[in-house]
Design an enzyme around this catalytic site. Structure first.
Site, PDB file in Angstrom:
ATOM      1  N   ALA A 126       0.992  -1.164   0.125  1.00  0.00           N
ATOM      2  CA  ALA A 126       0.077   0.124   0.209  1.00  0.00           C
ATOM      3  C   ALA A 126       0.886   1.296   0.115  1.00  0.00           C
ATOM      4  CB  ALA A 126      -1.129  -0.119   1.157  1.00  0.00           C
ATOM      5  N   ASP A 127       0.334   2.340  -0.692  1.00  0.00           N
ATOM      6  CA  ASP A 127       1.073   3.476  -0.444  1.00  0.00           C
ATOM      7  C   ASP A 127      -0.048   4.830  -0.266  1.00  0.00           C
ATOM      8  OD1 ASP A 127       3.596   5.079  -0.675  1.00  0.00           O
ATOM      9  OD2 ASP A 127       2.458   6.180  -2.271  1.00  0.00           O
TER      10      ASP A 127
END
Length: 269
Positions: A126-127
């Protein structure tokens, strides 16, 4: 029930800054409150298929790990990506987080697929970025001065509104030998956040010196003391924390129970 490990203090600013004075210890309670019983894990086919197998979170974020424990992924292997996050900040925030999260997932998958532990059953990456109304991507504050300026800007611009984007990428190996050998599902979630414009400069300075937001994009943590800066949100709360849990579960279900066939296979059939 798994014990919660206390979070370490946020790291210092890159340019260096004086640490916050220690808070005096409070007297110990004479009797500990009863421990709350943990809920039973979700009984879903996709989660049952990966339970007891190698599931990797390609992130060192304790917040993402804690969110994933809520859906029963308590035995995660934490392997942060080593890929450089050097995409141009001129990209639209939606594209920036998606490409960065996909890069993290591929990096960790490639590094672990030939491990003696065996290939992972699932890799989750994730970012998260915070963006101004004009699309400017905000990074983690570089100093106390930069931290204060960032929070004042979020309060004062666009009536206090800004956006938080989180991209989630899930990868799992395919049983077939089809190239590239894995299935990938992606999702980008957007949440609008409104800072309370009555927040004073004094409150911003006081919050900055708690150092809670020093390690966070945008400089605040909505799940903690930073909530005092926020008037309201439009979208999911956990997305602002760093992982939209409902969307993540949907990606896991897709990539585990309904893996997409690569385009190369479609053309050959």
């Amino acid at each position: 029930m798994d014990q919660k490990v206390p979070l370490e203090p946020p790291p210092a600013y890159e340019n260096g800054a004086q640490s916050t004075p220690p808070v005096a210890n409070t007297p110990a309670q004479t009797q500990a409150p009863p421990r709350q019983r943990a809920p039973l894990p979700l009984n879903l086919p996709a989660l049952n298929m990966i339970r007891g197998r190698r599931v990797i979170l390609a992130s060192a974020s304790p917040r993402r790990r804690q969110l994933l424990t809520q859906i029963g992924l308590t035995d995660l292997e934490i392997i942060p990506s080593t890929a450089p996050e050097d995409l141009p900040k001129s990209l639209p925030p939606f594209e920036y987080v998606l490409q960065t999260a996909a890069q993290k997932a591929r990096n960790v998958y490639a590094a672990t697929i030939d491990s003696p532990k065996g290939e992972p059953a699932l890799v989750i990456a994730a970012d998260t970025v915070v963006s101004t109304h004009s699309g400017q991507i905000l990074e983690k504050p570089r100093s106390e001065k930069d931290h204060i300026a960032t929070l004042k800007m979020l309060r004062d611009q666009n009536s206090g509104w800004h956006k938080v984007y989180t991209a989630v990428v899930c990868m799992a190996p395919l049983e077939s030998l089809a190239d590239p050998g894995y299935a990938m599902e992606t999702h980008v979630e957007e949440t609008a956040v409104k800072f309370d414009q009555s927040v004073t400069d004094e409150l911003i300075l006081s919050y900055v010196r708690t150092r809670e937001g020093a390690d966070k994009a945008g400089g605040y943590g909505i799940q903690g003391v930073g909530s005092v800066l926020v008037e309201k949100i439009d979208g999911t709360f956990d997305n602002v924390v760093g992982l939209p849990l409902r969307a993540t579960l949907q990606l896991i279900e897709k990539v585990i129970t309904e893996p997409a066939v690569p385009d190369e296979v479609d053309e050959a059939m």
